[in-house]
Scaffold this active site. Structure first.
Site, mmCIF file in Angstrom:
data_model
loop_
_atom_site.group_PDB
_atom_site.id
_atom_site.type_symbol
_atom_site.label_atom_id
_atom_site.label_comp_id
_atom_site.label_asym_id
_atom_site.label_seq_id
_atom_site.Cartn_x
_atom_site.Cartn_y
_atom_site.Cartn_z
ATOM 1 N N GLU A 94 0.903 3.739 -8.811
ATOM 2 C CA GLU A 94 0.692 2.964 -7.579
ATOM 3 C C GLU A 94 0.459 3.832 -6.342
ATOM 4 O O GLU A 94 0.908 3.518 -5.250
ATOM 5 C CB GLU A 94 1.874 2.009 -7.325
ATOM 6 C CG GLU A 94 2.205 1.108 -8.489
ATOM 7 C CD GLU A 94 0.991 0.335 -9.009
ATOM 8 O OE1 GLU A 94 0.084 0.059 -8.218
ATOM 9 O OE2 GLU A 94 0.968 0.032 -10.206
ATOM 10 N N GLY A 95 -0.255 4.922 -6.523
ATOM 11 C CA GLY A 95 -0.604 5.775 -5.386
ATOM 12 C C GLY A 95 0.168 7.073 -5.392
ATOM 13 O O GLY A 95 1.395 7.074 -5.307
#
Length: 618
Positions: free
Chosen positions: A470-471
């Site tokens: 997620e990043g």
């Protein structure tokens, strides 16, 4: 293991965050401490009985492909059924949606037990996030057909962002969606399109745990000339179900054109299938009544329903992405906590070596437990400081969600701003420092630590993915220094500063904590000075060259603040657990907070050592 985790959760929820006070609000009026405890009891029991015993099983029996489908161990199916039947998928939802109307912070605490027991079995995070996005941005028909079945456990959900040629660079995606015939806008489930493209790194993208899988897919709609709009402004969001459904959410027997192209084999989280999906390649062509003629008249392309307006896809998807980032932070925290508790138990029973000093020189003396060695205590205390500090951060952010939902207007607005600012920290800090805790847990075990005879090496492998999930750290750092601290002319940063100062002011009156209060003020002022210095001159290249050290310093300062706030509750209590929390606070201020100085030095001076390194010099 769960008893230590439960004690930490109970303290943070009830003694520190005072969550029972939420029951005075209309939304939570049916609840009390008893109902919160009952939910936690159920989660703790299910995690212990249905998840923890199979953590090693799902690690060694990886998902495999057979005839275009994914095969998972039977224990995964049993665990999913138990979790879905518990009602936790809809725990924080309205009663009218089948939920319990629990505070989100209690739901988050309950889910912590599953993440600690087996993080890759407990991958319901994306299903809940998918449903929440549709509840926020979908039409009534989309909510009824796709969100409610997910909250009931009949469907599962994914998020499909990355592509093989474009990982985090979403502006470069090439998946395209075209209107499905001239009447595409009158479809009951939303404007209907035909979608083609490939998506990579899709967690739980294919399985048979549920009747259906609801893919939320980012794609671009071609312009009149047939070209895709460059950049993120051209991105729209689409629902692409694995199986077509009726308007009331009943699965039909008509398969959508979504095909499993392969599995990614990871170092950790092996129990969750990680997939490459092809949309609209023709393996499952969709034709017949209820769908349009397709792009070429033969049903080519996966049937997709647009969510929100054209070009609004990334804004809608951030609803799910931000929720997933906090979920990843909690997963990282629980993996760290699991390793800490395992290494603590090991250190209390493993006999090796003798004390430093004259008595230890006598070989006739029996060996001591390794917890009696100062360096082992250092490693255990570091783990405790990282993991319980991270747990405080995640539950604090969850409590902000409740404030945003049910607080008075001014308090809800403050909660929104703080949550915006803290989300990059809630994702990144545990994924770095609870991973370090897992490394220390291996070290405490010595040679046994890197064998599969003990669980700590798996905890480390599972947690290593969370710095990327997620990043990446770099993305979170750019978000923090490039956007969040500047948000609304620095309003969010100033608000956090006021809360930091309020904690420091209370600590001034406690002799054992007054020194920490002074150190916290100094660290906060240094952080502010570095923030302003980084942007002096307005050059983003120089300002963001050291965004990751800034992220690390910011995170450490936030954790120091939270530890001091927690210690204010624990200080003066006679029990050993409270003493442990005060000591962990002391450790963080003496050993960890001083790290922020060198990190901020390169930010403040806009050091370009890394940015100007010539490629050929590597």
């Amino acid at each position: 293991m769960t008893s230590g985790l439960r004690a930490a959760i109970d303290f943070l929820l009830h003694d520190w965050l005072q969550v029972e006070a939420l029951c005075a609000r209309p939304r939570y009026a049916e609840h009390a401490r008893d109902t919160f405890d009952a939910v936690l009891d159920t989660c703790e029991r299910l995690a212990r009985d249905k998840f923890a015993p199979h953590n090693r099983t799902v690690d060694v029996q990886e998902p495999r492909m057979e005839d275009g489908r994914v095969v998972l161990p039977a224990c995964t199916h049993e665990a999913w059924r138990a979790y879905a039947e518990s009602g936790m998928l809809a725990a924080a939802q309205d009663a009218g949606l089948g939920g319990m109307q629990l505070p989100y912070v209690v739901e988050a605490a309950g889910n912590a037990f599953f993440a600690a027991a087996s993080v890759s079995i407990s991958a319901a995070m994306l299903t809940v996030g998918n449903a929440n996005l549709l509840l926020a941005h979908g039409t009534p028909a989309q909510r009824r057909a796709f969100a409610l079945p997910q909250l009931a456990g009949r469907f599962a959900g994914t998020m499909c962002l990355s592509e093989p040629q474009a990982g985090s660079s979403l502006s470069d995606i090439t998946t395209r969606a075209e209107p499905d015939g001239p009447d595409f806008e009158v479809e009951t489930l939303g404007p209907r399109y035909r979608l083609r493209g490939a998506k990579m790194w899709i967690s739980a993208g294919e399985h048979e745990l549920t009747d259906n899988i609801v893919h939320l897919v980012l794609a671009k709609i071609p312009g009149p000339d047939g070209r895709l709009v460059p950049g993120v402004k051209g991105i729209s969001l689409f629902i692409v179900p694995k199986w077509l459904v009726t308007p009331d959410g009943q699965r039909t027997e008509r398969r959508n054109d979504v095909a499993l192209a392969g599995l990614n084999h990871k170092c950790g989280w092996r129990g969750t299938p990680n997939t490459l999906l092809n949309f609209g390649e023709g393996r499952h062509p969709v034709t017949g009544p209820g769908v349009g003629p397709g792009l070429d008249g033969q049903g080519a392309g996966a049937v997709a329903y647009r969510v929100g307006a054209v070009g609004d896809g990334l804004r809608c998807m951030f609803h799910m992405m931000n929720e997933a980032r906090i979920g990843v932070g909690m997963a990282a925290t629980m993996l760290g906590m699991a390793g800490y508790l395992a290494s603590l138990e090991y250190a209390r029973t493993r006999l090796q070596g003798r004390p430093v000093g004259p008595a230890g020189k006598d070989p006739a003396q029996p060996p001591v437990r390794i917890i009696e060695h100062a360096d082992v205590r250092r490693m255990l205390l570091a783990q405790k400081a990282y993991c319980e500090g991270a747990l405080a951060l995640e539950l604090y952010c969850a409590r902000l969600v409740d404030e945003q939902r049910t607080g008075e207007a001014a308090a809800a607005e403050e909660a929104r701003l703080l949550l915006e600012l803290l989300t990059p920290i809630a994702k990144s800090w545990p994924s770095e420092w609870c991973l370090e805790a897992n490394s220390l847990a291996i070290q405490v075990h010595g040679g046994y630590g890197y064998t599969r005879d003990f669980p700590v090496e798996q905890y480390w492998r599972d947690n290593r993915l969370n710095m990327i999930h997620e990043g990446t750290h770099g993305i979170q750092a750019l978000d923090l220094l490039g956007r969040k601290v500047l948000l609304e002319q620095g309003r969010a940063l100033a608000l956090l500063g006021r809360r930091v100062e309020a904690t420091a002011a209370r600590a001034d009156a406690v002799p054992a904590l007054a020194g920490h209060a002074a150190a916290l003020r100094q660290a906060w002022q240094a952080l502010l000075a570095a923030t302003h210095a980084a942007w002096e001159g307005g050059d983003p290249v120089a300002a963001l060259a050291n965004a990751v050290p800034y992220l690390q310093a910011f995170g450490h300062t936030v954790i120091a603040w939270l530890w001091l706030d927690v210690a204010l509750v624990a200080a003066g209590r006679p029990d050993a657990a409270s003493l442990g929390r005060v000591q962990a606070c002391r450790y963080f201020f003496h050993y960890e907070l001083p790290r922020t100085g060198p990190w901020l030095q390169v930010v403040r001076t806009r050091d370009l050592t890394c940015a100007t390194m010539p490629e050929e010099a590597f």
